[in-house]
Design an enzyme around this catalytic site. Sequence first.
Site, PDB file in Angstrom:
ATOM      1  N   MET A 111      -0.129   5.814  13.366  1.00  0.00           N
ATOM      2  CA  MET A 111      -1.295   5.226  12.698  1.00  0.00           C
ATOM      3  C   MET A 111      -1.566   3.865  13.331  1.00  0.00           C
ATOM      4  O   MET A 111      -0.655   3.036  13.440  1.00  0.00           O
ATOM      5  CB  MET A 111      -1.041   5.054  11.194  1.00  0.00           C
ATOM      6  N   HIS A 112      -2.825   3.645  13.735  1.00  0.00           N
ATOM      7  CA  HIS A 112      -3.115   2.359  14.366  1.00  0.00           C
ATOM      8  C   HIS A 112      -4.548   1.859  14.165  1.00  0.00           C
ATOM      9  O   HIS A 112      -4.844   0.713  14.478  1.00  0.00           O
ATOM     10  CB  HIS A 112      -2.852   2.448  15.876  1.00  0.00           C
ATOM     11  N   ARG A 113      -5.460   2.691  13.657  1.00  0.00           N
ATOM     12  CA  ARG A 113      -6.862   2.265  13.578  1.00  0.00           C
ATOM     13  C   ARG A 113      -7.042   1.158  12.547  1.00  0.00           C
ATOM     14  O   ARG A 113      -6.495   1.214  11.450  1.00  0.00           O
ATOM     15  CB  ARG A 113      -7.766   3.446  13.251  1.00  0.00           C
TER      16      ARG A 113
END
Length: 365
Positions: free
Chosen positions: A204-206
Amino acid sequence: MKILNIVGARPNFMKVAPLHRAFSQYPDLESKIIHTGQHYDARMSEVFFNQLELPQPHYFLGVGGGTHTQQTARTMLEFEPILAAEKPDAVLVVGDVNSTIACALVAVKEGIPVLHVEAGLRSGDRRMPEEINRILTDSISDYLFVTEQAGLDNLKRENVPDGKVFFVGNVMIDSLVHYRQKARQLTLLQETGLAPASYVLMTMHRPANVDHEQGLRSIVRVARNTAQHKTVLFPIHPRTLSNMEKWGLKAELEAIPQVRLMEPQGYLEFLHLMENAALIITDSGGIQEETTYLQVPCLTFRDSTERPVTVELGTNYLLRDLNPETVEAQVRDILAGNSKKGQVPPLWDGRAAERIATIIREKLR
């Protein structure tokens, strides 16, 4: 014939590597790589360049972080003198990062043809900076190379002339096909003590998911709920890790039994982990495509996707929010064997870069 290939972030490396390899098959075609440094970590960049067998970039611009405007402006200013010195026959840009639109703009203003690989993708969400970059880059490019039918449909709807558009397949899949066997030889799973299909891989990075406390708390709950079914491997993005620490959630995540935090992985390592996962939970764009080819179920946390073929034909499920209860129900269903049976989209066969090289040589002559 000289082509300057622009890379700005790690996903660009996987797309440019097969193109550079295809171009290098022709003695009359000189291929140079320009690394803008938009996303730059010395260790990880070196890992990716070595694993993908790319030469050291011919130019490194060192643009670094900052706002979208700052990145775009600095890239344009740094790229302009290189373009003047090199005088290429074309500038090739891939994907939708700020470096893509920045270098395309400079080239167009200097009268240099622009080639856009991965053209025509649209999420329909103009709140995403990447969506603006896609639309603008396509509107000024001379040749557009498309990965899926939706890309053709979008460009036709935007009145792009048919003669500029080519359906060639997916260069990201070219890299996967080329390096799949090499990734299979890694011993990463044995080192972690896990068997194939015994774990869920999570990334997860957005900003929409990790830049606020509510999103991070939901991610922790998703990890906790999923870990009740299988081990969760979580290569954690620096942005996500920093924000977890900021809101005091890192220790809570680390304390969950069966959740293993990992450093960001190299290309081959991550491919190895993807292929052997029972399920992938992500908010990435490219992972949607790779899991579709690998036929591994994928839950993607996005309001929309610019890659609809991964949902329509592939193994991707689009979940529009991080509601942990909804996610757990979906995870339980998939792990029980009720995932859809995807198929590989047309022309995702590992030869997209060859098609692009052939077209470019014909057109630029």
